[in-house]
Design an enzyme around this catalytic site. Structure first.
Site: not given
Length: 542
Positions: A112-113, A276, A278, A280-281, A375
């Site tokens: 992710s982030h 971010d 991947d 999703d943010r 998300k």
């Protein structure tokens, strides 16, 4: 062609909030990735001949693990694999592909982030057939299997060419390399009024989007520049890099500081956003205003009906417990349900599948809807653009009118990263021990009304999730929440969430830090943060 390889279990493969995350060198240990992937397959039933989706955010070690996963999927009996070209699939795009093609599930490779690179972070998570992260009963089964695994299966074949959209045969399994962007862009065009947004941009409305050298770049380039007509260069850092260009791909005011400063300048564009590692943010910054993720959720929910995909209204709103109560008052005014869940997108899945909620959000910059089961950073950006195009007002004006209607939740999150694990656990244990004694106690002008350790009873499957975060609730609506994050890879991350509700519109332009000053001091006093962690200040404030 199928080989069974003997292996020994590792004791540290417990999935966190969203899959297994470790440093790259950990995943490079002998059979480490293979053990976890095989444990996923061993925990599932009924996938013989079914479709599996595989993709990742392009970070370091992504391609190598994709090749392992493809060969192991073939050896374990899957009939088909869909993989993004170049090994790329943003997390929301992967969820969409799973749903659109009715896949059995998917393996998403991302941290992710978190930072990427040879010594940085990597992750593997499994998404189920609804497109969402595996629920706890599945991740618990996967972890149990990792502790006793003694072999894995893999097909002895050449690597698949990931850079060409085509089909390949791996044993009895077909591997199809797909365009990672096309299906997602088509979905976005079905939800939003692209014609209205194009007209807005053609009229001189300036958009800037920072993809942070991460996976959203190709998606934003296609949609914002090519389909919506924003000038070339509106999407920055759009090429996904294995190390994210040496930067931290977390869209907050620390790691996206340059974007913030651009949007606060006198000649700022009209709207700024970022996503971010991947995809999703999201980070939302209007000209002269940073919109907190909690406020963004509330404002998107209040205005979602302006987009074609949500014109019929919302069934309900769901938010993670640490997210501010701003969305609660929107739900109350709309006369719809409000669901408070633990942190982790997997907890929204049942609510979305059951039709109880339409829009969901987390204070950690994650917002999404029932269009997928993850998300979705770019979705939030496009919904904002749709709202701006219809209302013909600035983000600042929309925010001020929203606060005047619903009140303002001053809100901040303080992250203490890479804290000694024993110290962090000790802090939480000590807080739990004093919960019963806190109600009625006063700290400066603040009096504790209630204190608990949040427990969630899922209204759909009746499962219970305990110990999801410690809440200190003060009279008047203020609160402090403490929890340990499940997304880090080194030590422990203590997150402290601080919130004050202000109904008086004359007090809606205060500096956030000043508005929360007494609560920040009390948060440290109650938990003894400095004393127990040795930290004089948070690593990151958002």
């Amino acid at each position: 062609m199928i080989k069974t390889v003997s292996t020994n279990p590792y004791g540290d493969q417990k999935p966190g909030t969203s899959g297994l995350r470790k440093k790259v060198p950990a995943f490079q240990q002998k059979n480490y990735a293979e053990n976890f992937i095989q444990s996923i397959f061993d925990s599932l039933e009924g996938f013989e001949g079914q479709t599996l989706v595989i993709g990742g955010d392009g970070r370091y070690y992504n391609r190598e693990v994709i090749q392992k996963a493809i060969k192991m999927a073939a050896a374990n009996g899957f009939g088909r694999v869909l993989v993004g070209r170049g090994g790329i699939l943003s997390t929301p795009a992967a969820s969409n592909v799973i749903r659109k093609y009715k896949a059995f599930g998917g393996i998403v490779l991302s941290a992710s982030h978190n930072p990427g690179g040879p010594t940085e972070d990597f992750g593997i998570k499994y998404n189920v057939g609804n497109g969402g992260p595996a629920p706890e009963k599945v991740t618990d089964a996967i972890f149990a299997r990792t502790k006793v695994i003694d072999s894995y299966k893999i097909a002895e074949v050449a690597d698949v060419n990931l850079d060409l959209e085509s089909s390949h045969q791996v044993g009895n399994m077909t591997v199809t390399v797909i365009d990672p962007v096309a299906d997602y862009a088509e979905l976005m065009e079905s939800l939003f009024d692209f014609a209205a947004i194009r007209k807005l941009i053609a009229g001189g409305f300036r958009v800037v989007f920072d993809a942070m050298s991460a996976v959203t770049g190709p998606y934003a380039k296609e949609i914002i520049e090519r389909r919506l007509g924003a000038p070339k260069g509106s999407v920055m850092n759009f090429i996904p890099l294995p190390d994210f260009g040496g930067h931290h791909p977390d869209p907050n005011l620390v790691h996206a500081r340059a974007l913030y400063e651009t949007m606060m300048a006198p000649d700022a564009p009209d709207f700024g956003a970022a996503s971010d590692g991947d995809g999703d943010r999201n980070l939302i910054i209007g000209k002269g205003i940073f919109v907190t993720p909690s406020d963004s959720l509330a404002m998107l929910a209040a205005n979602a009906h302006l987009a074609p995909g949500y014109a019929k209204g919302l069934a309900g709103i769901a938010r993670s417990m640490p997210t501010s109560g701003a969305a609660d008052r929107v739900a109350e005014k709309l006369g719809i349900g409000l669901y408070e869940t633990p942190t982790g997108w997997k907890f929204f899945g049942n609510l979305l599948d059951e039709g109880l909620a339409t829009i969901c959000g987390e204070e950690s910059a994650g917002t999404g809807s029932n269009h997928v089961r993850e998300k979705d950073g770019l979705w939030a950006v496009l919904l904002w653009l749709n709202i701006l195009a219809v209302r013909k007002e600035s983000a600042l004006d929309i925010a001020r009118k929203h606060w005047a209607t619903y009140g303002r939740n001053y809100y901040s999150r303080h992250d203490y990263e890479e804290v000694d694990t024993d110290a962090a656990n000790g802090l939480i244990a000590a807080l739990r021990d004093k919960l019963a004694s806190l109600p009625g106690k006063s700290f400066s002008a603040l009096t504790v009304e209630n204190a608990d350790d949040f427990s969630y009873n899922d209204p759909v499957d009746k499962s219970v999730s305990k110990n999801q975060g410690i809440r200190i609730l003060f009279k008047g609506g203020s609160r402090v929440v403490y929890r340990l994050s499940g997304t880090g890879t080194s030590g422990a991350t203590l997150r402290v969430y601080i919130e004050r509700f202000e109904a008086d519109s004359a007090r809606h332009d205060l500096d956030t830090h000043a508005a929360l000053g007494d609560l920040i001091a009390v948060a440290d006093e109650i938990a003894e943060i400095k004393k127990r962690t040795g930290r004089d200040a948070p690593s990151v404030i958002t």
